[in-house]
Scaffold this active site. Structure first.
Site, PDB file in Angstrom:
ATOM      1  N   LYS A  54       0.901  -1.132   0.016  1.00  0.00           N
ATOM      2  CA  LYS A  54      -0.056   0.044   0.118  1.00  0.00           C
ATOM      3  C   LYS A  54       0.661   1.308   0.163  1.00  0.00           C
ATOM      4  CE  LYS A  54      -3.540  -2.191   2.388  1.00  0.00           C
ATOM      5  NZ  LYS A  54      -4.514  -2.492   3.427  1.00  0.00           N
ATOM      6  N   GLN A  98      -4.298  -1.533   9.844  1.00  0.00           N
ATOM      7  CA  GLN A  98      -4.401  -2.805   9.196  1.00  0.00           C
ATOM      8  C   GLN A  98      -5.007  -3.828   9.984  1.00  0.00           C
ATOM      9  OE1 GLN A  98      -3.570  -3.367   5.995  1.00  0.00           O
ATOM     10  NE2 GLN A  98      -4.226  -5.525   6.095  1.00  0.00           N
ATOM     11  N   ASP A 121     -10.614   3.471   4.527  1.00  0.00           N
ATOM     12  CA  ASP A 121     -11.081   1.963   4.458  1.00  0.00           C
ATOM     13  C   ASP A 121     -12.762   2.063   4.516  1.00  0.00           C
ATOM     14  OD1 ASP A 121      -9.237  -0.001   4.440  1.00  0.00           O
ATOM     15  OD2 ASP A 121      -8.861   0.234   6.648  1.00  0.00           O
TER      16      ASP A 121
HETATM   17  N1  GUN Z   1      -7.323  -6.345   6.353  1.00  0.00           N
HETATM   18  C1  GUN Z   1      -7.732  -7.390   5.127  1.00  0.00           C
HETATM   19  N2  GUN Z   1      -8.291  -6.455   4.232  1.00  0.00           N
HETATM   20  C2  GUN Z   1      -8.035  -5.283   4.861  1.00  0.00           C
HETATM   21  C3  GUN Z   1      -8.506  -3.861   4.233  1.00  0.00           C
HETATM   22  O1  GUN Z   1      -9.150  -3.547   3.265  1.00  0.00           O
HETATM   23  N3  GUN Z   1      -8.187  -2.734   5.159  1.00  0.00           N
HETATM   24  C4  GUN Z   1      -7.772  -2.964   6.398  1.00  0.00           C
HETATM   25  N4  GUN Z   1      -7.338  -1.903   7.144  1.00  0.00           N
HETATM   26  N5  GUN Z   1      -7.335  -4.201   6.866  1.00  0.00           N
HETATM   27  C5  GUN Z   1      -7.569  -5.091   5.924  1.00  0.00           C
END
Ligand code: GUN
Length: 284
Positions: A54, A98, A121
């Site tokens: 990311k 995350q 998110d």
């Molecule tokens: N863990 C798995 N997918 C995601 C996501 O889209 N965002 C976040 N913050 N954690 C994740």
């Protein structure tokens, strides 16, 4: 004829190039680039890969990114304090924590601590509720990615039968709402669903987001259906696979996304889209 391949990697590259262009045009005028803070607590190896990807994608598109890696022992209150600092940081447009978080930290408390205006998110209850009532602000990145992939093959959604397997807050539930908003008739399946194949065989649009290899076999797919595979599974031989038995399903489906190279790269592209959108909001 084998199904058309939905190339998430190529689509993601073009979206990232568009984001990069927009950033290059606007950032000099406002005196800063869009900023994304990514917080990782602990050392989950899969999460480490995701967050680094990311941050790398941000850098390539000209965004400002901050990777905050905190030890596994970080307390819930210390994490909330860190989020609060970022909520007030005017160089940061998006905050992503995350998931999964360590067991001693309550996801709900953390998601709630993120300002809804920086919740790229789309997990905060205010943003989830906005999506529920058909007035979305930030759409969760993975279902948003699925919608863009469906659009890329002009999959008709109005009046279509859409079946989503997996009812998580991150993927299945928000995706069902987005499909509903687009006019599809939705069936949202979960681990208790009886006769799954009977449901999936009705689908014009079939999305699996469970995390079980070969869950979706050829006999579960309607001929010509558009199949999107959100699963990411590490096989015993180290290879990555989705939930769909790709080789068996491809001759039946009308269009299908692979794993890897499908939803994964698109999810990151949509995170950049959300961060750019937030930047526009914050610099109006
Ligand atoms: N863990 C798995 N997918 C995601 C996501 O889209 N965002 C976040 N913050 N954690 C994740």
């Amino acid at each position: 004829m084998p199904a058309r391949l939905i190339d998430g990697l190529a689509l993601a590259q073009s979206i990232r190039a568009e984001v990069k262009n927009e950033v290059a045009q606007k950032a000099p005028a406002v005196g800063r680039a869009p900023g994304l803070a990514v917080i990782l607590v602990g050392e989950n190896p899969a999460s480490q890969v995701y967050v680094r990807n990311k941050v790398k994608a941000c850098q390539e598109a000209g965004l400002h990114s901050q990777l905050i890696e905190l030890p596994l022992t970080t307390s819930q209150s210390a994490l909330v304090a860190e989020i609060d600092r970022l909520n007030h940081d005017r160089t940061i447009d998006g905050i992503l924590v995350q998931l999964p978080l360590p067991d001693h930290i309550d996801d709900h408390v953390i998601i709630h601590a993120i300002s809804p205006e920086k919740d790229v998110d789309g997990f905060h209850p205010a943003n989830a509720g906005a999506l529920l009532i058909g007035r979305p602000r930030f759409r969760p990145c993975t279902p948003y990615a699925v919608m863009r992939m469906l659009a890329s093959v002009q999959a008709p959604l109005r009046g279509a039968e859409a079946v989503v397997v997996g009812a998580s807050n991150i993927v299945g539930k928000p995706l069902a709402l987005m499909l509903l908003q687009a006019g599809a008739t939705i069936t949202l399946c979960n681990s208790k669903t009886q006769n799954l194949a009977e449901k999936t065989r009705r689908a014009d649009i079939l999305v699996s987001a469970v995390g079980r290899p070969k869950l979706i076999t050829a006999d579960m797919v309607k001929p010509g259906a558009v199949v999107i595979d959100v699963g990411i599974n590490r096989l015993a031989n180290g290879a990555l696979a989705g939930d769909v038995d790709f080789d068996a399903v491809r001759p039946v489906a009308g269009a299908i996304s692979p794993v890897p190279g499908g939803v994964g790269p698109m999810t990151i592209a949509m995170l950049l889209v959300n961060t750019l959108e937030s930047f526009h909001e914050h610099t109006r």
